[in-house]
Design a protein around this motif. Sequence first.
Motif, mmCIF file in Angstrom:
data_model
loop_
_atom_site.group_PDB
_atom_site.id
_atom_site.type_symbol
_atom_site.label_atom_id
_atom_site.label_comp_id
_atom_site.label_asym_id
_atom_site.label_seq_id
_atom_site.Cartn_x
_atom_site.Cartn_y
_atom_site.Cartn_z
ATOM 1 N N ILE A 171 0.643 -1.434 0.003
ATOM 2 C CA ILE A 171 0.092 -0.693 -0.268
ATOM 3 C C ILE A 171 0.809 1.506 -0.475
ATOM 4 N N ILE A 172 1.999 1.076 0.813
ATOM 5 C CA ILE A 172 3.024 1.744 0.812
ATOM 6 C C ILE A 172 3.191 3.114 -0.511
ATOM 7 N N ILE A 174 1.012 3.515 -2.598
ATOM 8 C CA ILE A 174 0.042 4.483 -3.598
ATOM 9 C C ILE A 174 0.572 5.670 -2.548
ATOM 10 N N LEU A 175 0.812 5.141 -1.928
ATOM 11 C CA LEU A 175 0.434 6.414 -0.616
ATOM 12 C C LEU A 175 2.091 7.968 -1.000
ATOM 13 N N ALA A 177 4.700 8.433 0.520
ATOM 14 C CA ALA A 177 5.550 8.410 0.499
ATOM 15 C C ALA A 177 6.191 7.616 -0.156
ATOM 16 N N GLY C 181 10.862 10.741 0.709
ATOM 17 C CA GLY C 181 10.037 9.515 1.083
ATOM 18 C C GLY C 181 10.397 8.420 2.572
ATOM 19 N N ALA C 184 8.306 11.527 4.913
ATOM 20 C CA ALA C 184 6.983 11.442 4.697
ATOM 21 C C ALA C 184 6.441 10.476 5.425
#
Lengths: 198, 184, 196
Positions: A171-172, A174-175, A177, C181, C184
């Motif tokens: 999932i990360i 599509i976030l 980060a 990243g 974030a």
Amino acid sequence: MKQLIADFKNGLWKENPIIVLVIGMCPTLAVTNTAVNGLAMGLATSFVLISSEIVISLIKKLIPNDVRIPSYILIIATFVTFTDYFLKAFFPDIAASLSLFIPLIVVNCLILGRQEAFASKNPVHRSIADAVGMGLGFTWVLVALSIFRELLGMGSVFGIQLLGSWYQPMIIMILPAGAFISLGILIGVMNVISSREG
Amino acid sequence: MNKNIGKLVMTLTIIGIISALSLAFVYEWTTPYIEKHAAKARESGIFEVVPEAESYEEVTKNGIKFYEGYKSGQRVGVALIEEGPGFQGMIKLMVGANPANGEIYGIKILEHEETPGLGANITTDSYKSNFEGKPFGEYDVIKRETSDPYQVEAIAGATISSEKVTRIVEDAVDKIQNAYGGGN
Amino acid sequence: MEEFTQILLLFFSTVLVNNFILVQFLGICPFLGVSSQVETSFSMGLAVTFVMTLTAAATWLINTFILEALNLPFLQYVSFIIVIASLVQFVEMFIKKTSPVLYKALGIYLPLITTNCAILGLALQIPLNNYGFIASVVFGFAAGVGFTLAIVLMAGLRENLEFGDVPKALRGVPITLIIAGLMAMAFMGFSGMISG
């Protein structure tokens, strides 16, 4: 003719807006969560880029130097508003997923940058070639990045599920980060490729 | 110098005017289409959350717009659009209920910005089924399966989104109760 | 008192939970371009915060008294960008007069604030928020603070990296992105901090 082809190819690789010039970053990171979004954003931006380069190249002699930046911005904002309403009317789903990032095309440094660097100094036919090349260069990187993120983040590409349920999606990806990291890796890889070539 | 400023201002003004005029034209041209889409989304929402309805009427009570669903002249339910803060951004949803027996028919999520793969699962049938047949009232969001009508099962990894939606549904139900009665 | 708490919550959620750079992806260009030194980053952050606060106020006024009152929603992007461009011009003149050193340090980045998507992104959210005037101004201020926080943190990390051993292909933009990243991800920890 050769000149036109060179103008066009420039944006695709050598002076690729995202990878080389590193401009137009905000949409690159924000809307590349799915391939459809990346493609739509790329095309919308290309449309605004091409229309503004055409108009500005046509009227470049009429704009006094001191007000050129505000004039360019006004023209760009007009085309963006047009694109926004057009998408809302005829492609409401895409308009909804891209939402705030359509108006942000106004401040995409790529568009303003090309007016300054090219359209204001070159004839219309060359400006068109430049705009199409840059637009395509921008779009292909967006699509590549979003395919990468969608595949790893959801197991699908353009909405078509490619990886079966055995795949635990990251999932990360599509976030936010994941966007930063993916782009960082992509540019790193591109750097390696170009240093091997040159 | 004066003449120069004049030219600068003129250029910007002319561009501004052309821009405003062309945009006004684009606005006029596209607005009917945009409204058509919104109406269609609303309509399909109403028929989804008031399944028995064959037609509907927009009614305003207490300054709030309700959509009354009718079948063969009988009012079979009421729908309401409610929005509220989600985990990320606002969530807009539609609640369909039957004031006659004080029960919720179901909900439909219209707009949201929840996290894909987690909070975004509020649009799944399995989460939405939590609200089907619920009596009017307040609900607790818990982290396991339940058959208690006053409880809502949270989505794994998206407790907050699940709670936010529940609050919005409660607000909507309150409004329906105030306008139409029903429930306790 | 209740209202004050709301405003305080709004402030913190905008600085941390909905950080403009690390969560909303706005303002990336300057974030990548200016963040190599803590001092310049901080000055940039200050300038941006100043412009953002003023922009929030101006766009709220324009939206309420012109765009909505006269039903001209289609002039939103055009009018907002004009306001921003003018504000930046004003800030530039102001800094030039009061601190030529700062002016020289910020160089080209100052006019570039106009194309900083964070500013326009902020302006566009004002009509959507339905906040009052004061809350909107706080929102603008908080957005600037969040921006400054992210860019200064990044500069601090990059200054330390100068002494590290970064692989050649990753030097410059790529490593900055990867760090961003990670930052974030860290900021993701704030989400859900403010409920309701």
